[in-house]
Scaffold this motif. Sequence first.
Motif, PDB file in Angstrom:
ATOM      1  N   VAL A  95      50.231  37.299  47.549  1.00 40.02           N
ATOM      2  CA  VAL A  95      49.631  35.813  47.329  1.00 40.02           C
ATOM      3  C   VAL A  95      48.595  35.695  48.178  1.00 40.02           C
ATOM      4  N   ASP A  98      42.463  34.861  45.954  1.00 38.16           N
ATOM      5  CA  ASP A  98      41.260  35.697  45.444  1.00 38.16           C
ATOM      6  C   ASP A  98      39.847  35.371  45.431  1.00 38.16           C
ATOM      7  N   TRP A  99      39.699  34.063  45.741  1.00 35.63           N
ATOM      8  CA  TRP A  99      38.406  33.517  45.773  1.00 35.63           C
ATOM      9  C   TRP A  99      38.057  33.668  47.619  1.00 35.63           C
ATOM     10  N   TYR A 140      37.070  41.358  49.412  1.00 34.81           N
ATOM     11  CA  TYR A 140      37.937  40.310  48.663  1.00 34.81           C
ATOM     12  C   TYR A 140      39.267  41.072  48.423  1.00 34.81           C
ATOM     13  N   HIS A 142      40.885  41.632  45.677  1.00 32.62           N
ATOM     14  CA  HIS A 142      40.895  42.818  44.683  1.00 32.62           C
ATOM     15  C   HIS A 142      40.223  44.044  44.931  1.00 32.62           C
TER      16      HIS A 142
ATOM     17  N   ASP B 205      50.285  30.723  42.004  1.00 31.04           N
ATOM     18  CA  ASP B 205      51.560  31.155  42.125  1.00 31.04           C
ATOM     19  C   ASP B 205      52.316  30.339  42.786  1.00 31.04           C
ATOM     20  N   ALA B 208      52.313  30.646  46.430  1.00 33.92           N
ATOM     21  CA  ALA B 208      51.251  30.114  47.050  1.00 33.92           C
ATOM     22  C   ALA B 208      51.275  28.656  47.573  1.00 33.92           C
ATOM     23  N   ASP B 221      46.463  18.977  51.269  1.00 34.32           N
ATOM     24  CA  ASP B 221      45.939  20.639  51.620  1.00 34.32           C
ATOM     25  C   ASP B 221      46.161  21.566  50.624  1.00 34.32           C
ATOM     26  N   ARG B 224      43.495  20.789  47.600  1.00 39.17           N
ATOM     27  CA  ARG B 224      41.888  20.915  47.954  1.00 39.17           C
ATOM     28  C   ARG B 224      41.826  22.703  48.365  1.00 39.17           C
ATOM     29  N   LYS B 225      42.952  23.211  48.936  1.00 40.42           N
ATOM     30  CA  LYS B 225      42.789  24.800  49.322  1.00 40.42           C
ATOM     31  C   LYS B 225      43.182  25.745  48.314  1.00 40.42           C
ATOM     32  N   VAL B 226      44.160  25.305  47.450  1.00 35.94           N
ATOM     33  CA  VAL B 226      44.760  26.157  46.435  1.00 35.94           C
ATOM     34  C   VAL B 226      44.503  25.666  45.120  1.00 35.94           C
ATOM     35  N   PRO B 229      40.448  25.272  44.131  1.00 37.68           N
ATOM     36  CA  PRO B 229      39.738  26.517  43.830  1.00 37.68           C
ATOM     37  C   PRO B 229      40.303  27.151  42.797  1.00 37.68           C
ATOM     38  N   ALA B 230      41.733  27.229  42.518  1.00 37.17           N
ATOM     39  CA  ALA B 230      42.145  28.044  41.350  1.00 37.17           C
ATOM     40  C   ALA B 230      41.892  27.519  40.089  1.00 37.17           C
ATOM     41  N   ARG B 310      32.177  33.763  44.711  1.00 34.97           N
ATOM     42  CA  ARG B 310      33.438  34.097  44.942  1.00 34.97           C
ATOM     43  C   ARG B 310      34.217  35.425  45.004  1.00 34.97           C
ATOM     44  N   GLY B 312      33.462  37.579  42.617  1.00 34.09           N
ATOM     45  CA  GLY B 312      33.886  38.223  41.303  1.00 34.09           C
ATOM     46  C   GLY B 312      35.188  38.902  41.050  1.00 34.09           C
ATOM     47  N   GLY B 313      36.164  38.378  41.463  1.00 37.15           N
ATOM     48  CA  GLY B 313      37.557  38.822  41.385  1.00 37.15           C
ATOM     49  C   GLY B 313      37.816  39.034  39.903  1.00 37.15           C
ATOM     50  N   PRO B 314      39.148  39.998  39.846  1.00 37.01           N
ATOM     51  CA  PRO B 314      39.270  40.179  38.412  1.00 37.01           C
ATOM     52  C   PRO B 314      39.946  38.968  37.313  1.00 37.01           C
ATOM     53  N   ARG B 315      40.521  38.205  38.327  1.00 40.36           N
ATOM     54  CA  ARG B 315      41.155  36.839  37.440  1.00 40.36           C
ATOM     55  C   ARG B 315      39.983  35.798  37.510  1.00 40.36           C
ATOM     56  N   THR B 316      38.952  35.642  38.327  1.00 40.19           N
ATOM     57  CA  THR B 316      38.163  34.686  38.262  1.00 40.19           C
ATOM     58  C   THR B 316      37.200  35.209  37.308  1.00 40.19           C
TER      59      THR B 316
END
Lengths: 276, 317
Positions: A95, A98-99, A140, A142, B205, B208, B221, B224-226, B229-230, B310, B312-316
């Motif tokens: 958990v 990822d950003w 990061y 990932h 999730d 999270a 919180d 703005r934190k989860v 951004p998600a 960010r 460039g993660g796989p989910r984003t």
Amino acid sequence: MTSHSPAAAAVRLAGVEQVFTTSAGGMKALEDINLSVAPGEFVSLIGPSGCGKSTLLRIVGDLIQPTAGVVEVNGKSAHEARVKREYGMVFQAPVLFDWRTVEANVRLPLELMGMERRQREARVREMLELVELGSFIRHYPHQLSGGMQQRVAIARALALEPTLLLMDEPFGALDEMTRERLNSEVLRIWGQTRTTVIFVTHSIPEAVFLSTRVVVMSPRPGRITHIVDIDLDQPRNDQSRETERYFELVTDVREGLRGRRSGGSEGRLRAEGGIG
Amino acid sequence: MSTEPEVELQSSAASTGVPSVPVLPGEPSRRQRAVRRALSFTLFVLGIGIVWEGAKWLAGDKWRLTSIGYEHTPPFRIQQLSDLNLPHLWDIAASFGEPFQRNANYSLLNYLIDQALFTWGEALVGFGVGAAIGLALASIFVHSGLLERAFVPYVVASQTVPIVALAPLIVVSFGRGLTSIVIIATYLTFFPVTIAVMRGLRSPDPRAVELMRSYAGSRWDIYRKVRLPASIPYLFTALKIAAAASLVGTIIGEGPGGVQQGLGRAILTFNQQYITGPEKLWATIIVAAGVGLLFFMMVQLAEALVVRRRGGGPRTA
């Protein structure tokens, strides 16, 4: 062995019961749970799926309110302990956000706490050193392997210097070799931080290797059937896994899980009731 | 370090602190990819041109290319492929360079660029206001099941009313002019943003959220934190739709809105003059499509920059 004075207990559960209402009616997830954990103890909850061990962990963490019973953490209500940020939590999945970089993930609870920036950075660094990821702060999630991600999650859980660390099958998704290595790391961290740990697991060897006590649960409704004291020498290492005592204790826990453990009355709570 | 960390991508990243994505041998570089994309776009446009002129060659009006002395009588005749209905591409291209009106000292291209900038300006305001409203509505609905149940059906219903029917009503209420046009553009923009951002705000999730609660994090919180951004990748998907929608709304709104500038106005004018100069309307349509494409690409560029920042993660991605 199982009864500690209430004032000294890190966690005290008395008569805890949990009923979930479903479309089919009430479902009793936990029944008559009594347990006392002393400060600095490492207690594992083990049992088959559906025995309510994760639910019990969430009740201790004040993420679920029990239907009945008393939950105390460090002499306070679980709610009070949560508001005072005395918990660290680690789940089966890391958990991680990822950003956020590794560093920023570990920093998150400190941001919520409003810790001053310089102090915060020092703490983050210290925690990442503790899990031996000091050189990965700018990565990061990932970009890391599953095991490394889980170590970041542990660093994050420890960042608030919690008095109670709640771990819900943290290594369940990892391969056996990574799991054993992380087990040793958890023990090292536990030795360094002196935190009380409640650890939910499916794995008998893991529970025996890590714990000071193993709490065996059975399902439908979830209840504690045995408590096995693990008297392996501290500090433990890879050799501990090969001692005769270790195998005896593994057998004890296994038989407890099967509901036919007879010997070693010490630490036994209630031996009645098998697995349904 | 006593234990060897299980490194998947070991690179200079650990020392420089810059996250790196490995470039595998045989995989095209960024530049090669850009060249390929430009090439495939050119081929696409070329293909359309060939089909267009090929159809006219088979069943259009008689070809008379006096400059190169080429004449051709198509073997078939289809009304829709006549020079009036489907002008030759070179005639459309040539019209860009001609005066946009008789005796005007302004070329059609100059004129259309001015109108496009005007329309784009209106659309940008509608886009911005619409995105802000969408974000706000989504945030409210995600935090209140009651309000969600009460209002989301109306948000959805609002989009089933054709904008062509609604635009004149908006103009009646808010008067002729920019305000009405921006409201029309906003109306088309807020919807995709509301729906997508709601989805994005709900995407984290559940653990999270539990994690944040275990740190005694408040709903604010967690938001703005989860949640926020998600929701960013979802937001960008919606903004790409909204970019096109805001332009469509503006162009439609310029008719009843009664402004004397803009692509919508140009389309109406050249539509009236179609018999005498069909190329002009076609040229305007091409410019309108170009503006839409450009707007879309700007959102995409913004997305790429944000996603790269960010990591460039796989989910984003």
